[in-house]
Design an enzyme around this catalytic site. Sequence first.
Site, PDB file in Angstrom:
ATOM      1  N   GLY A  57       0.803  -1.229   0.000  1.00 18.95           N
ATOM      2  CA  GLY A  57       0.000   0.000   0.000  1.00 18.95           C
ATOM      3  C   GLY A  57       0.831   1.272   0.000  1.00 18.95           C
ATOM      4  O   GLY A  57       0.289   2.364  -0.177  1.00 18.95           O
ATOM      5  N   GLN A 121     -10.341  20.284  10.490  1.00 13.67           N
ATOM      6  CA  GLN A 121      -9.678  20.034  11.784  1.00 13.67           C
ATOM      7  C   GLN A 121      -8.609  21.105  11.977  1.00 13.67           C
ATOM      8  O   GLN A 121      -7.419  20.829  11.965  1.00 13.67           O
ATOM      9  CB  GLN A 121      -9.049  18.640  11.787  1.00 13.67           C
ATOM     10  CG  GLN A 121     -10.088  17.527  11.671  1.00 13.67           C
ATOM     11  CD  GLN A 121      -9.454  16.152  11.701  1.00 13.67           C
ATOM     12  OE1 GLN A 121      -8.572  15.878  12.501  1.00 13.67           O
ATOM     13  NE2 GLN A 121      -9.893  15.289  10.804  1.00 13.67           N
ATOM     14  N   LYS A 219     -26.346  26.921  13.034  1.00 13.35           N
ATOM     15  CA  LYS A 219     -26.334  25.464  13.220  1.00 13.35           C
ATOM     16  C   LYS A 219     -25.527  25.095  14.466  1.00 13.35           C
ATOM     17  O   LYS A 219     -24.450  25.616  14.684  1.00 13.35           O
ATOM     18  CB  LYS A 219     -25.668  24.819  11.983  1.00 13.35           C
ATOM     19  CG  LYS A 219     -25.386  23.345  12.128  1.00 13.35           C
ATOM     20  CD  LYS A 219     -24.675  22.790  10.891  1.00 13.35           C
ATOM     21  CE  LYS A 219     -23.186  23.062  10.906  1.00 13.35           C
ATOM     22  NZ  LYS A 219     -22.456  22.449   9.793  1.00 13.35           N
ATOM     23  N   GLY A 254     -25.837  16.429   5.379  1.00 12.14           N
ATOM     24  CA  GLY A 254     -26.684  16.653   6.562  1.00 12.14           C
ATOM     25  C   GLY A 254     -26.959  18.135   6.806  1.00 12.14           C
ATOM     26  O   GLY A 254     -28.110  18.545   6.991  1.00 12.14           O
ATOM     27  N   THR A 255     -25.901  18.934   6.776  1.00 16.34           N
ATOM     28  CA  THR A 255     -26.046  20.373   7.032  1.00 16.34           C
ATOM     29  C   THR A 255     -27.005  20.988   6.016  1.00 16.34           C
ATOM     30  O   THR A 255     -27.929  21.730   6.365  1.00 16.34           O
ATOM     31  CB  THR A 255     -24.661  21.055   6.927  1.00 16.34           C
ATOM     32  OG1 THR A 255     -23.771  20.405   7.830  1.00 16.34           O
ATOM     33  CG2 THR A 255     -24.735  22.533   7.230  1.00 16.34           C
TER      34      THR A 255
HETATM   35  C1  R5P Z   1     -19.232  23.249   7.949  1.00 18.00           C
HETATM   36  O1  R5P Z   1     -18.769  24.090   8.696  1.00 18.00           O
HETATM   37  C2  R5P Z   1     -19.001  23.215   6.471  1.00 18.00           C
HETATM   38  O2  R5P Z   1     -18.962  24.486   5.900  1.00 18.00           O
HETATM   39  C3  R5P Z   1     -20.057  22.368   5.796  1.00 18.00           C
HETATM   40  O3  R5P Z   1     -21.316  22.977   5.952  1.00 18.00           O
HETATM   41  C4  R5P Z   1     -20.108  21.007   6.391  1.00 18.00           C
HETATM   42  O4  R5P Z   1     -18.820  20.518   6.625  1.00 18.00           O
HETATM   43  C5  R5P Z   1     -20.834  20.059   5.478  1.00 18.00           C
HETATM   44  O5  R5P Z   1     -20.803  18.791   6.055  1.00 18.00           O
HETATM   45  P1  R5P Z   1     -22.043  17.817   5.914  1.00 18.00           P
HETATM   46  O6  R5P Z   1     -22.472  17.866   4.481  1.00 18.00           O
HETATM   47  O7  R5P Z   1     -21.508  16.480   6.328  1.00 18.00           O
HETATM   48  O8  R5P Z   1     -23.113  18.286   6.859  1.00 18.00           O
END
Ligand code: R5P
Length: 346
Positions: A57, A121, A219, A254-255
């Site tokens: 790998g 991160q 959020k 998800g967001t």
């Molecule tokens: C978050 O701060 C980023 O700007 C994106 O909204 C987020 O990372 C999207 O991640 P997911 O599609 O998994 O919710």
Amino acid sequence: MQVNPSETRGALSIAACNSGKSFAERIIRELNIIARNEADEHRYDLHNVEEVVFPNGEVKVVIHEFIRGDDFYIIQCMDDPLSERTINDNLMALITAIHAAYQSDPDHITAVIPQFPYSRQERRKTREAISAKIVAQLIENAGAQRVLTLDIHAEAIQGFFNYTKLEDMHASGEMVDCVLNKLKLDLSKLIVTGPDVGSAEKARHYSKKLGVNFAIVDKARDYSKPGQVESMRLVGDVRGKNILIVDDMIATGGTLLHAAKLLKDNGAEDIYVAVSLPFFNGDAVERIEKAYQEGLIKLIIGTDAVFWGESFVRNTEWYAEVSVAPLFARVIYNINKKRSVSQLLR
Ligand code: R5P
């Protein structure tokens, strides 16, 4: 007109790791258009580079051509939906490619990575790594003097490099052009928003460029469960309006889907999305397809910085692709010709 070599930084020379090849070919095509338009007789092509994967790998990149004295650009896309290679595989290939270049004595080495890996991160909450800093140091230590990327998740990552320069480019010019000239959206009915407070600045930028109002979605995440959104609130009035949600990336979706539901519950009509990095990880494509069928999402505009290929783009009704290859090509060309790039980075 033949470009005087003394006005350049050394021969503009481009190579790609395997997952960056499709995007690199688009950049090469654009570079040749620029060269033709500028009566620059040089024709650009990708260097012959080989990515060798060993049975255990491990990976190494070998550059099969002479690049001593060149202005060398190595292109890599970390998240490549069309291959089995992981982000970690592609990151390691990039690092070995940069170091292979370093051993080959070009004058400058630039890593062209439209998706900066581990960019989410960039700070720590508990006993965890600041992985974006480790990646920055890996790239710098391998020998890159410059990094070109697109809509990096956190601008503070620039400060994780000691000597390497990070240029953050923006897809907003291409997106706004698409909204105005291809989709021809009715601006009197349009509101821009980001799906979280982190994207509020981006939303403000788009709303200024389009000359429309913006709303904010707040959020909250539960960080003990990766990829899960805990709650969302809306600040602003969206009743009877069409919405353009802008974000740097869609990962699991998800967001986005939470935000779209919140906006719909508050009376929004059609929801469009502009996203620089459409990763669509896991089952995001299926979830978005369902949301599209249910009328939650009208259209997602993504860039080819995440390369989904022609058949996905052609066959996915809810997806439109804009290319950022011309922007990357112009920035690369201008850097090589020692011209200003600041206007292009806005
Ligand atoms: C978050 O701060 C980023 O700007 C994106 O909204 C987020 O990372 C999207 O991640 P997911 O599609 O998994 O919710």
